[in-house]
Scaffold this motif. Structure first.
Motif, PDB file in Angstrom:
ATOM      1  N   ARG A 204       0.809  -1.224   0.000  1.00 62.71           N
ATOM      2  CA  ARG A 204       0.000   0.000   0.000  1.00 62.71           C
ATOM      3  C   ARG A 204       0.842   1.274   0.000  1.00 62.71           C
ATOM      4  O   ARG A 204       0.396   2.324  -0.448  1.00 62.71           O
ATOM      5  CB  ARG A 204      -0.955   0.013   1.198  1.00 62.71           C
TER       6      ARG A 204
ATOM      7  N   LYS B  12      -8.288  -4.458  -3.361  1.00 61.86           N
ATOM      8  CA  LYS B  12      -7.350  -3.573  -4.054  1.00 61.86           C
ATOM      9  C   LYS B  12      -6.990  -4.128  -5.427  1.00 61.86           C
ATOM     10  O   LYS B  12      -7.024  -3.416  -6.437  1.00 61.86           O
ATOM     11  CB  LYS B  12      -6.094  -3.388  -3.202  1.00 61.86           C
TER      12      LYS B  12
ATOM     13  N   PRO C 150      -5.833   0.131   1.876  1.00 63.64           N
ATOM     14  CA  PRO C 150      -4.993   0.464   0.718  1.00 63.64           C
ATOM     15  C   PRO C 150      -5.678   1.449  -0.226  1.00 63.64           C
ATOM     16  O   PRO C 150      -6.900   1.634  -0.184  1.00 63.64           O
ATOM     17  CB  PRO C 150      -4.776  -0.888   0.035  1.00 63.64           C
TER      18      PRO C 150
END
Length: 710
Positions: A24, A315, A272
């Motif tokens: 992230r 993500k 993230p």
């Protein structure tokens, strides 16, 4: 957004689609262009800067930097060493950059007066060279691999810079630039590093410029790869991901379940983020800015916990869906701050372009025919219906993300529908947009759902110009066009938007009708382009009016017989007859406003009074037409049969209206829409001959009387 992405991750997993996961805080570099290069800074074993070079766009796309807004490593942003604002210096600098004059080292050095490295820049660079690399080193742990030794060596050299004048990063950079400048090597890069072309009207603190740089070890061969390589980028990412998993496993001995039912250990770190086309989105289960969370002490993801595994899946799913290769398939850009996503519950090898039916591409490279809704919808339906039974999705997920400000984004629309529902919606959409008769404005065009808001919100002046204010009108949101497509909009909202579009577009309908009915000629190509643009806008406007009427059960086969439509046709007939009179009697001197168009606004409010005024205005033209119709003239634009034709149309409309329009008649919005359409629609098609038959003339003397017009 998490629920929507979870369904996508399930579909990807069942299809065996895997994507690269990035830590992230390991983020991509800014986009490299000719005007915004990324410069590699080579560090020697003694800690000095021994070289500068611009890296390619391809290489920059495979590189990343670790850190946050406070600093990053090994890539970070700096500013040019000095700022110049004097006009003569700027002119000479541009000539040197173009190669028209040779660089004068002493003169260039004399320009280095205004230090561009303010205190805030020095502190940020210091964090990027000291704090961030040490954090990165701690996450990597003790590494015996060559890759780890390479990164450790680079961090050691970077930390050797200090704030002492002779040991600072700025002084080492300046020393390298001057040494190379004397040798006249890489002049373009050196001048970019050396000078910022400032604006004397701006404050220096707000006008420093920015340069993306990345550090690397000059003697990298002994380690196998340079730091600025795809291999090293992926290796470092793997180390960061392993560190995150190890840290999460040590956070707590108690294991709970997250919102999707898998074991959950709180990672104690933000969710993230994903970089989309034009802006960045941070995934959230809840946002701590909402005060209601504090009442129940369930802050951020306390009420909706998401395990690290599902955070990663969400993500990766969003990154996969937002990939540039899938534009038009799984996503479509609405504007600079809004994106729509659409994908099926089952992924297939030949995926239909789900997002393409919502809006056209903004790239502008597609052929005009390919960009039409009719063709895209036809291709989408054919592909979706052609899928093998085992690949038929159960549902299609649709949602839009809107960036609200610098730090926040939000899902503002989310729905799922079956493939059959979406196919039916696309077919109904086209039928609705064709719910108007033919016009003389050009080829009919079906707007995309995401274009409807612009058409509804546009406010037109009486002169055919857009009334653009400081703040754009947003009575209708982009996503509400998709609500209209999917039949999710309430009837009261449809009525509301019908009222809005009629109010906003009255000026355009009146102006373009007057222009087209008057047969005006454009004076130059600029005026031709303007007219073509207005015609196209009017075609789209009529499509939206037809669609809104269609959604409320009004079909053209019926409303074309209604009173309001006939009033619109009567105004058009009056314009055309007035124009013919001016071309024959006045030598083509057509006035700026015609008899019908001048009463367009009044007719939409008080039709009885408007028709009464129209009767008085039209009497001289009708009297002339009764005589002119028998002259058998066939000269272009002066044909006498046109007078007979217009008189017949006028009589038919007037006779139908005289028994239906009363002094108490008032049009509602549905009738006003029909009037708009009638005013711009073509006349009923029929064959004409230059000579009048006896049947044609049997009732001619009745045309034009006051009673008939009322």
């Amino acid at each position: 957004m998490l629920n929507e992405l979870y369904s996508l991750s399930t579909a990807m997993k069942s299809k065996g689609i895997s994507t690269k996961e990035w830590h992230r805080e390991y983020k991509s570099l800014p986009k490299v262009t000719a005007k915004a290069p990324c410069i590699r800074i080579w560090l020697a074993q003694d800690g000095s800067i021994c070289g500068l070079e611009s890296i390619s766009t391809e290489l920059s796309q495979s590189l990343r930097k670790y850190g946050n807004n406070q600093g990053t490593f090994p890539a970070f942003n700096i500013v040019p060493l000095y700022r110049i604002t004097e006009k003569e210096q700027l002119t000479e600098l541009e000539q040197i950059e173009k190669g028209t004059i040779p660089p004068d080292f002493d003169k260039i050095k004399s320009w280095c007066v205004d230090d561009n490295w303010k205190e805030s820049i020095v502190k940020k660079v210091d964090r990027s060279l000291q704090n961030i690399p040490q954090t990165l080193l701690g996450l990597m742990g003790n590494q015996e691999q060559l890759e780890g030794m390479l990164v450790s060596k680079l961090i050691q050299l970077a930390s050797g810079f200090s704030n002492e004048p002779d040991k600072s990063f700025k002084s080492a950079l300046e020393k390298c630039v001057f040494a190379k400048l004397q040798k006249q090597e890489d002049i373009g890069i050196l001048l970019t590093m050396l000078f910022h072309k400032g604006n004397p009207q701006k404050d220096h603190n707000d006008d420093t410029g920015s340069i993306s740089v990345v550090l690397d070890l000059f003697d990298w061969q002994q380690y196998g790869y340079p730091v600025t390589s795809q291999h090293m980028t992926e290796w470092l990412n793997d180390m960061l991901l392993k560190s995150s998993l190890l840290s999460a496993s040590k956070q707590s001995e108690s294991v709970e379940r997250d919102a999707f039912g898998i074991p959950f250990i709180h990672p104690n770190e933000p969710m993230p983020s994903v970089k989309l086309s034009g802006f960045e989105v941070t995934l959230r289960s809840m946002f701590n800015g909402q005060p209601c969370q504090y009442r129940y002490e369930q802050i951020d993801d306390g009420s909706y916990p998401i395990a690290m595994e599902n955070r990663s899946l969400a993500k990766k799913s969003l990154e996969w869906a937002a990939d540039l290769e899938r534009e038009g398939v799984t996503w479509r850009k609405i504007d600079k701050n809004e994106i729509v996503f659409a994908y099926p519950s089952k992924l297939s090898e030949t995926s239909p372009k789900f997002a393409s039916i919502f809006g056209p591409s903004q790239a502008g490279s597609s052929a005009q025919a390919e960009a039409r809704f009719e063709n895209i919808a036809k291709d989408f339906i054919r592909t979706l219906r052609g899928l093998p039974p085992k690949e038929n999705p159960e549902f299609i997920q649709i949602f839009t993300i809107r960036k609200l400000d610098k730090a926040r984004s939000k899902v503002i629309f989310t729905r799922n529908c079956s493939p059959d529902q979406l196919i039916q919606a696309a077919e109904d959409w086209e039928a609705g947009c064709w719910n108007t008769p033919e016009t003389d404005l050009g080829e009919r065009e079906t707007p995309f759902p995401l274009q409807v808001a612009r058409i509804v919100n546009n406010v037109w002046k009486q002169n055919g110009e857009l009334a653009q204010g400081i703040t754009a009108v947003e009575r209708m949101k982009y996503y509400q066009g998709m609500e209209l497509l999917l039949n999710l909009m309430q009837e009261s909202m449809i009525d509301n938007y019908l009222h809005v579009v009629l109010t906003h577009s009255s000026g355009l309908a009146s102006y373009i009708g007057n222009w087209v009915h008057g047969g005006s000629n454009c004076k130059n190509k600029t005026e031709e382009k303007t007219l073509d643009k207005l015609k196209n806008e009017t075609v789209l406007l009529l499509s939206v009016l037809g669609l809104l009427l269609y959604k409320r059960g009004e079909r053209k086969e019926k409303y074309m017989e209604n009173m309001a439509y006939l009033v619109g046709q009567l105004l058009k007939i009056s314009d055309e007859l007035h124009t013919l009179y001016c071309k024959v009697v006045r030598g083509g001197d057509v006035p700026p406003q015609l008899a019908g168009s001048v009463l367009f606004a009044a007719a939409s409010e008080m039709p009885y009074q408007a028709i009464a005024q129209l009767s008085l205005r039209m009497n001289p033209y009708i009297t002339w037409a009764k005589q002119y119709r028998f002259k058998n003239i066939s000269t272009k634009n002066e044909e006498s049969w046109r007078a007979r034709w217009y008189l017949g149309l006028y009589e038919d409309a007037a006779n139908k209206l005289k028994t239906t329009v009363t002094d108490s008649t008032r049009f509602n919005d549905f009738e006003r829409a029909q009037l708009f359409i009638g005013y711009l629609a073509s006349f009923p098609k029929r064959e004409f001959s230059a000579a009048a038959s006896s049947d044609d003339n049997s009732n001619d003397n009745n045309v034009g009387g006051a009673n008939d017009e009322q």
